[in-house]
Design a protein around this motif. Sequence first.
Motif, PDB file in Angstrom:
ATOM      1  N   SER A   1       0.845  -1.183   0.000  1.00  0.00           N
ATOM      2  CA  SER A   1       0.000   0.000   0.000  1.00  0.00           C
ATOM      3  C   SER A   1       0.873   1.222   0.000  1.00  0.00           C
ATOM      4  O   SER A   1       2.013   1.200   0.418  1.00  0.00           O
ATOM      5  CB  SER A   1      -0.910   0.010   1.233  1.00  0.00           C
ATOM      6  OG  SER A   1      -0.135  -0.043   2.380  1.00  0.00           O
TER       7      SER A   1
ATOM      8  N   THR B   1       0.918   5.663   0.555  1.00  0.00           N
ATOM      9  CA  THR B   1       0.194   6.740   1.226  1.00  0.00           C
ATOM     10  C   THR B   1       0.853   8.057   0.904  1.00  0.00           C
ATOM     11  O   THR B   1       2.042   8.127   0.646  1.00  0.00           O
ATOM     12  CB  THR B   1       0.193   6.542   2.746  1.00  0.00           C
ATOM     13  OG1 THR B   1      -0.630   7.555   3.332  1.00  0.00           O
ATOM     14  CG2 THR B   1       1.572   6.638   3.339  1.00  0.00           C
TER      15      THR B   1
ATOM     16  N   LEU C   1      -4.607  -0.941   9.093  1.00  0.00           N
ATOM     17  CA  LEU C   1      -4.091  -0.780   7.740  1.00  0.00           C
ATOM     18  C   LEU C   1      -3.462  -2.091   7.301  1.00  0.00           C
ATOM     19  O   LEU C   1      -2.420  -2.498   7.815  1.00  0.00           O
ATOM     20  CB  LEU C   1      -3.056   0.348   7.695  1.00  0.00           C
ATOM     21  CG  LEU C   1      -3.449   1.679   8.348  1.00  0.00           C
ATOM     22  CD1 LEU C   1      -2.357   2.725   8.114  1.00  0.00           C
ATOM     23  CD2 LEU C   1      -4.800   2.165   7.846  1.00  0.00           C
TER      24      LEU C   1
ATOM     25  N   SER D   1      -8.347  -1.236   5.993  1.00  0.00           N
ATOM     26  CA  SER D   1      -8.008  -0.834   4.628  1.00  0.00           C
ATOM     27  C   SER D   1      -7.261  -1.957   3.919  1.00  0.00           C
ATOM     28  O   SER D   1      -6.317  -2.534   4.454  1.00  0.00           O
ATOM     29  CB  SER D   1      -7.156   0.441   4.627  1.00  0.00           C
ATOM     30  OG  SER D   1      -5.838   0.173   5.058  1.00  0.00           O
TER      31      SER D   1
ATOM     32  N   THR E   1      -7.837   2.232   0.759  1.00  0.00           N
ATOM     33  CA  THR E   1      -6.522   2.823   0.984  1.00  0.00           C
ATOM     34  C   THR E   1      -6.353   3.312   2.423  1.00  0.00           C
ATOM     35  O   THR E   1      -7.333   3.662   3.092  1.00  0.00           O
ATOM     36  CB  THR E   1      -6.301   4.025   0.051  1.00  0.00           C
ATOM     37  OG1 THR E   1      -7.187   5.086   0.437  1.00  0.00           O
ATOM     38  CG2 THR E   1      -6.532   3.646  -1.407  1.00  0.00           C
ATOM     39  N   PRO E   2      -5.099   3.366   2.889  1.00  0.00           N
ATOM     40  CA  PRO E   2      -4.839   3.948   4.207  1.00  0.00           C
ATOM     41  C   PRO E   2      -5.306   5.393   4.318  1.00  0.00           C
ATOM     42  O   PRO E   2      -5.751   5.827   5.390  1.00  0.00           O
ATOM     43  CB  PRO E   2      -3.318   3.839   4.344  1.00  0.00           C
ATOM     44  CG  PRO E   2      -2.942   2.686   3.477  1.00  0.00           C
ATOM     45  CD  PRO E   2      -3.874   2.770   2.305  1.00  0.00           C
TER      46      PRO E   2
ATOM     47  N   VAL F   1      -0.640  -0.480  11.968  1.00  0.00           N
ATOM     48  CA  VAL F   1       0.003  -0.608  10.661  1.00  0.00           C
ATOM     49  C   VAL F   1       0.454  -2.051  10.482  1.00  0.00           C
ATOM     50  O   VAL F   1       1.393  -2.504  11.138  1.00  0.00           O
ATOM     51  CB  VAL F   1       1.200   0.357  10.534  1.00  0.00           C
ATOM     52  CG1 VAL F   1       1.873   0.194   9.170  1.00  0.00           C
ATOM     53  CG2 VAL F   1       0.748   1.800  10.743  1.00  0.00           C
TER      54      VAL F   1
ATOM     55  N   THR G   1       1.000  -3.487   7.241  1.00  0.00           N
ATOM     56  CA  THR G   1       1.283  -3.490   5.805  1.00  0.00           C
ATOM     57  C   THR G   1       2.714  -3.965   5.569  1.00  0.00           C
ATOM     58  O   THR G   1       3.443  -4.213   6.526  1.00  0.00           O
ATOM     59  CB  THR G   1       1.088  -2.069   5.261  1.00  0.00           C
ATOM     60  OG1 THR G   1       1.829  -1.166   6.086  1.00  0.00           O
ATOM     61  CG2 THR G   1      -0.379  -1.659   5.251  1.00  0.00           C
TER      62      THR G   1
ATOM     63  N   LEU H   1       3.579   5.236   6.732  1.00  0.00           N
ATOM     64  CA  LEU H   1       2.224   5.137   7.269  1.00  0.00           C
ATOM     65  C   LEU H   1       2.177   5.522   8.744  1.00  0.00           C
ATOM     66  O   LEU H   1       1.237   6.180   9.186  1.00  0.00           O
ATOM     67  CB  LEU H   1       1.683   3.718   7.062  1.00  0.00           C
ATOM     68  CG  LEU H   1       1.339   3.345   5.623  1.00  0.00           C
ATOM     69  CD1 LEU H   1       0.878   1.898   5.538  1.00  0.00           C
ATOM     70  CD2 LEU H   1       0.276   4.268   5.049  1.00  0.00           C
TER      71      LEU H   1
END
Length: 388
Positions: free
Chosen positions: A5, A7, A28, A54, A76-77, A92, A94, A102
């Motif tokens: 992802s 950001t 996330l 997300s 999305t975040p 977080v 991810t 993030l």
Amino acid sequence: MSETSETSETSDASEKHEPREPLRVGLLGYGLAGSVFHAPLIAATDGLVLDTVSTANPERQAQARAEHPRVRTVATPDEVLDRAADLDLIVVATPNKTHVPLATAALEAGLPVVVDKPLAATAAEADKLATLAEERGLLLSVFQNRRWDNDFRTVRKLVEEGTLGEVWRFESRFERWRPQPKGGWRESGDPAELGGLLYDLGSHLVDQALTLFGPVVSVYAESDIRRPGAEADDDTFLALTHANGVRSHLWMSATAALLGPRFRVLGNQAGYTKHGLDPQEAALREGRRPGAESAEGRESGESGESGKWGVEPKTRWGRLGAGASPRMGGGEPVPTLPGDYPAYYAAIARALREGGAPPVTAGEAAAALRVLEAAKRSAAEGRTVALG
């Protein structure tokens, strides 16, 4: 530890708000870490509610809604952070390379943050995040769930109670037999991905060694890529010398055809050896949840599969002794303390409501990253690296 992802940085911090009851969590990522570890543990924690997840993957969005019917899913975040005023915590989960941007965006949005390990690629990045969190007066913690493994909790109790006497050597392993690489970002050779076992399993092993025995003054490492087609380290060894004189030997491997003991701890009065793995990850992967044990298991407390959460059968207990071979039945069996992953998020909720330090701090994560960075340098240069 889930889907890739991206950001954009949040330009303006939101107004800081007081946590409400229950605390609303934005997660996330819904890959392995998000779906297997974080979401179930958040949902099982009194006072926490999984509010938003997300993930750009439609199948994972559907999975999240099926597993947590009241959860909101977004792609999305940024869509999570746009709702910062309605949330109390960001988690977080991810891929490694997204952890720093993030976490930074969440802190700048005025939200406390939990980040899956590793917090960052370098100790300098971790220190920068810690400074930002301190300036904003926000909690920043790292999900080091292996501190609540059943076997590590048992080792920690033996060490702290002095059962082993003065500990001289600590051996710890996460070994697997996976002769074929799985691919994906965790095994990527791209340095930006932070793939390989040193940053994956090594993050846990080093954190445990530092938790038990404190700062490290020197690091020696051997790191190899053994399997055909592999891009990142899949067979790594670390030798750490702690400031108090304890030596920690840590193995992480995907190429171990025969597995060594999970722990072997040697002191001047006794030693302790433990084989096998904590049952909690397997239980979570199979869909079992803390607090949902079977009635039969609650009565017997014998089985980590059907009984109390984190409990393993007596047949898997480690052994304690001196001058004896555990493999030959020597030493005395030591009851393994129950594993307790739920304790992490319970402590996070308590820290958010009452203040105080989280269960794992960014400073502790930075200390572990200094060891991991030294290990990379040691393996590359073929020498022992001193830490100040």
